[in-house]
Design an enzyme around this catalytic site. Sequence first.
Site, PDB file in Angstrom:
ATOM      1  N   ASP A  41       0.755  -1.090   0.042  1.00 18.84           N
ATOM      2  CA  ASP A  41       0.004   0.081   0.096  1.00 18.84           C
ATOM      3  C   ASP A  41       0.981   1.233  -0.112  1.00 18.84           C
ATOM      4  O   ASP A  41       1.952   1.046   0.568  1.00 18.84           O
ATOM      5  CB  ASP A  41      -0.911  -0.043   1.260  1.00 18.84           C
ATOM      6  CG  ASP A  41      -1.811  -1.004   1.130  1.00 18.84           C
ATOM      7  OD1 ASP A  41      -2.439  -1.433   0.037  1.00 18.84           O
ATOM      8  OD2 ASP A  41      -2.421  -1.563   2.093  1.00 18.84           O
TER       9      ASP A  41
ATOM     10  N   ASP B 298      -6.804  -1.448  -4.748  1.00 15.53           N
ATOM     11  CA  ASP B 298      -7.974  -0.970  -3.682  1.00 15.53           C
ATOM     12  C   ASP B 298      -8.949  -0.101  -4.288  1.00 15.53           C
ATOM     13  O   ASP B 298     -10.001  -0.026  -4.142  1.00 15.53           O
ATOM     14  CB  ASP B 298      -7.503  -0.404  -2.516  1.00 15.53           C
ATOM     15  CG  ASP B 298      -6.404  -1.278  -1.736  1.00 15.53           C
ATOM     16  OD1 ASP B 298      -6.729  -2.672  -1.971  1.00 15.53           O
ATOM     17  OD2 ASP B 298      -5.660  -0.823  -0.911  1.00 15.53           O
TER      18      ASP B 298
END
Length: 158
Positions: free
Chosen positions: A112, A128
Amino acid sequence: MLIYYIISLVVIGIDQITKYLTLENIPLHENIEVIPSILSFTYFKNTGAAWSILEGQMIFFYIVTFIVVGVIVYYMQTQGRNDKKFAFALSLILGGAIGNFIDRLLLKYVVDMIRLEFIDFPIFNVADMALTMGVAFMILYLFYDEWKEHKQKKVGMK
């Protein structure tokens, strides 16, 4: 139908490129401001799902992703052929699911990196974003489809 699989591949490609660039250029947990007080990049290892829930449950994620991908491909081949909006939503979900699955398979965590500075929100990635947009489009599509069906029934009653 091919265009929707290409959309999924584009999502996967962009996701994997951004993750590669993150791994190569940003030390773990380092914060690089892009737009002050709005957007930064921070390399974070996520061993769970959204908001790091179910951390370390890789076998669970492998099984769930395999099932989700199978269901999405089934619906793309059956229902998606007849409805472009539905197929588009599914293509985003498929690309996002596979993008994060690749990380889990190869790295045992998801990379991330996108951090919104103006809100207390978990760090996320391109996969995402695709998943979120795909689900949002799917919900809007389902409401629209239901509304359209309801309207047609109402017209048929007159």
